[in-house]
Design an enzyme around this catalytic site. Structure first.
Site, mmCIF file in Angstrom:
data_model
loop_
_atom_site.group_PDB
_atom_site.id
_atom_site.type_symbol
_atom_site.label_atom_id
_atom_site.label_comp_id
_atom_site.label_asym_id
_atom_site.label_seq_id
_atom_site.Cartn_x
_atom_site.Cartn_y
_atom_site.Cartn_z
ATOM 1 N N THR A 36 -17.441 -5.899 2.703
ATOM 2 C CA THR A 36 -17.170 -4.681 3.466
ATOM 3 C C THR A 36 -18.494 -3.945 3.722
ATOM 4 O O THR A 36 -19.488 -4.180 3.036
ATOM 5 C CB THR A 36 -16.240 -3.739 2.683
ATOM 6 O OG1 THR A 36 -16.904 -3.363 1.481
ATOM 7 C CG2 THR A 36 -14.921 -4.402 2.353
ATOM 8 N N LYS A 37 -18.467 -3.018 4.713
ATOM 9 C CA LYS A 37 -19.672 -2.243 5.051
ATOM 10 C C LYS A 37 -20.170 -1.484 3.830
ATOM 11 O O LYS A 37 -21.344 -1.464 3.514
ATOM 12 C CB LYS A 37 -19.343 -1.231 6.164
ATOM 13 C CG LYS A 37 -19.661 -1.753 7.552
ATOM 14 C CD LYS A 37 -19.437 -0.656 8.570
ATOM 15 C CE LYS A 37 -18.140 -0.911 9.315
ATOM 16 N NZ LYS A 37 -17.529 0.189 9.994
ATOM 17 N N ASP A 56 -8.304 1.391 -7.544
ATOM 18 C CA ASP A 56 -8.851 2.701 -7.917
ATOM 19 C C ASP A 56 -9.402 2.647 -9.339
ATOM 20 O O ASP A 56 -8.687 2.255 -10.259
ATOM 21 C CB ASP A 56 -7.763 3.769 -7.808
ATOM 22 C CG ASP A 56 -7.336 3.954 -6.367
ATOM 23 O OD1 ASP A 56 -8.196 4.260 -5.527
ATOM 24 O OD2 ASP A 56 -6.140 3.768 -6.071
ATOM 25 N N GLU A 92 0.859 -1.190 0.000
ATOM 26 C CA GLU A 92 0.000 0.000 0.000
ATOM 27 C C GLU A 92 0.894 1.238 0.000
ATOM 28 O O GLU A 92 1.927 1.247 0.674
ATOM 29 C CB GLU A 92 -0.913 -0.046 1.236
ATOM 30 C CG GLU A 92 -1.784 1.178 1.465
ATOM 31 C CD GLU A 92 -2.671 1.551 0.278
ATOM 32 O OE1 GLU A 92 -3.528 0.757 -0.123
ATOM 33 O OE2 GLU A 92 -2.477 2.665 -0.260
ATOM 34 N N ASP A 106 -16.200 -2.590 -8.098
ATOM 35 C CA ASP A 106 -17.612 -2.194 -8.190
ATOM 36 C C ASP A 106 -17.841 -1.258 -9.377
ATOM 37 O O ASP A 106 -18.861 -0.592 -9.445
ATOM 38 C CB ASP A 106 -18.098 -1.555 -6.876
ATOM 39 C CG ASP A 106 -17.261 -0.360 -6.460
ATOM 40 O OD1 ASP A 106 -16.200 -0.119 -7.074
ATOM 41 O OD2 ASP A 106 -17.669 0.340 -5.512
ATOM 42 N N GLU A 158 -19.649 -2.103 0.729
ATOM 43 C CA GLU A 158 -20.153 -3.006 -0.301
ATOM 44 C C GLU A 158 -21.559 -3.499 0.060
ATOM 45 O O GLU A 158 -22.449 -3.556 -0.781
ATOM 46 C CB GLU A 158 -19.180 -4.189 -0.384
ATOM 47 C CG GLU A 158 -19.424 -5.119 -1.521
ATOM 48 C CD GLU A 158 -18.388 -6.255 -1.483
ATOM 49 O OE1 GLU A 158 -17.403 -6.172 -0.710
ATOM 50 O OE2 GLU A 158 -18.586 -7.218 -2.231
HETATM 51 C C1 LIG Z 1 -10.105 2.140 -3.657
HETATM 52 S S1 LIG Z 1 -8.846 1.702 -2.521
HETATM 53 C C2 LIG Z 1 -9.352 0.073 -2.009
HETATM 54 C C3 LIG Z 1 -8.714 -0.347 -0.739
HETATM 55 C C4 LIG Z 1 -9.015 -1.739 -0.230
HETATM 56 N N1 LIG Z 1 -8.499 -2.785 -1.106
HETATM 57 C C5 LIG Z 1 -10.483 -1.934 -0.005
HETATM 58 O O1 LIG Z 1 -11.083 -2.809 -0.624
HETATM 59 O O2 LIG Z 1 -11.032 -1.213 0.816
HETATM 60 C C6 LIG Z 1 -7.413 1.390 -3.540
HETATM 61 C C7 LIG Z 1 -6.118 1.392 -2.755
HETATM 62 O O3 LIG Z 1 -5.048 1.040 -3.610
HETATM 63 C C8 LIG Z 1 -3.919 1.833 -3.289
HETATM 64 N N2 LIG Z 1 -3.056 1.860 -4.470
HETATM 65 C C9 LIG Z 1 -3.340 2.391 -5.680
HETATM 66 N N3 LIG Z 1 -2.340 2.190 -6.536
HETATM 67 C C10 LIG Z 1 -1.386 1.511 -5.854
HETATM 68 C C11 LIG Z 1 -0.103 1.008 -6.199
HETATM 69 N N4 LIG Z 1 0.372 1.161 -7.432
HETATM 70 N N5 LIG Z 1 0.617 0.376 -5.259
HETATM 71 C C12 LIG Z 1 0.115 0.199 -4.012
HETATM 72 N N6 LIG Z 1 -1.095 0.638 -3.621
HETATM 73 C C13 LIG Z 1 -1.841 1.284 -4.532
HETATM 74 C C14 LIG Z 1 -4.508 3.170 -2.920
HETATM 75 O O4 LIG Z 1 -3.633 3.933 -2.108
HETATM 76 C C15 LIG Z 1 -5.773 2.748 -2.171
HETATM 77 O O5 LIG Z 1 -5.545 2.586 -0.790
#
Ligand SMILES: C[S@@+](CC[C@H](N)C(=O)[O-])C[C@H]1O[C@@H](n2cnc3c(N)ncnc32)[C@H](O)[C@@H]1O
Length: 237
Positions: free
Chosen positions: A216-217, A145, A95, A181, A219
């Protein structure tokens, strides 16, 4: 879950080179005092430093075991829950976002998990330089993301080159599990994974949510409102 594009603060180690996918934007994150303390005090115990050298998993975890990688752990609730449920398997979470890493470190400490380590660095570099070929029983990428704007699609993490790099790190029959999603990202990932010769789909198209991935909540609320979540589970040939 749907969230703004990935963010991280300047303290995260930057990717080694810039031709790789930039799936997140470095920006100041708000770090709670507890998260800051966790980063300072718990990183030496539960973190793994980013280094351009292959991880010796047996040395890190002090045992032979199956290994799993989770990319983009967010605040780490799912990561910690899955690692707690599978004490026989070792997990590495990657992360870039400092508050998320701090939060996950706190959960590792609170649950006394000896089978989970965190790397605070960009996943493309970690996979390229730290993960040995054919070393992983599974890879989780939950709610990457979505970068919904068309001009930002090139920032989406799961592109053919990275998917191929992930496939190479899987043991034979090891799996890659993606959940999203965003329907158009789900369709794009499905096409990308179907096109990767090292991978085979475990389902005809999208897969049912495997029981090990907790709902997850966010979701659960989305599902009640009729929003979809798409799981993809592919195995290394
Ligand atoms: C939308 S969040 C989802 C977080 C978690 N997996 C969840 O389901 O709640 C996407 C996460 O991916 C991380 N992230 C995005 N690109 C990344 C990368 N190249 N390397 C590591 N983390 C990354 C972001 O910082 C973010 O915390």
């Amino acid at each position: 879950m749907t969230s703004p594009p990935g963010t991280a603060e300047p303290g995260a180690t930057a990717p080694a080179h810039h031709r790789t996918v930039r799936s997140f934007v470095l920006r100041q994150g708000r770090l709670s005092p507890a998260q800051e303390r966790a980063l300072d005090e718990l990183t030496p115990r539960h973190g793994l430093p980013y280094r351009a050298a292959l991880i010796d998993f047996d040395a890190v975890f002090g045992r032979p075991a199956h290994r799993m990688l989770e990319i983009g752990c967010g605040m780490g609730e799912t990561t910690a829950a899955i690692a707690a449920a599978r004490p026989d398997v070792d997990f590495v979470g990657v992360e870039v976002h400092a508050p998320g890493v701090g939060s996950l470190l706190r959960q590792i400490e609170a649950r006394a998990l000896s089978n989970l380590r965190v790397i605070r660095h960009a996943a493309v570099d970690v996979v390229a330089h730290m993960i040995p070929d054919a070393s992983l029983a599974g890879i989780h990428v939950f709610f990457p993301d979505p970068w919904p704007k068309k001009r930002h699609h090139k920032r989406r993490l799961l592109q053919p080159g990275f998917v191929h790099a992930l496939a190479l790190r899987l043991e034979p029959a090891g799996y890659l599990h993606v959940a999203t999603d965003w329907e158009d990202y789900a369709q794009e990932v499905l096409a990308t994974l179907e096109a990767e010769p090292l991978l085979a789909n475990t389902a005809a198209g999208f897969a049912p949510r495997p029981a090990y991935r907790p709902l997850t909540k966010f979701e659960a609320r989305g599902v009640k409102l009729g929003h979809g979540v798409w799981d993809l589970v592919f195995r290394r040939r």
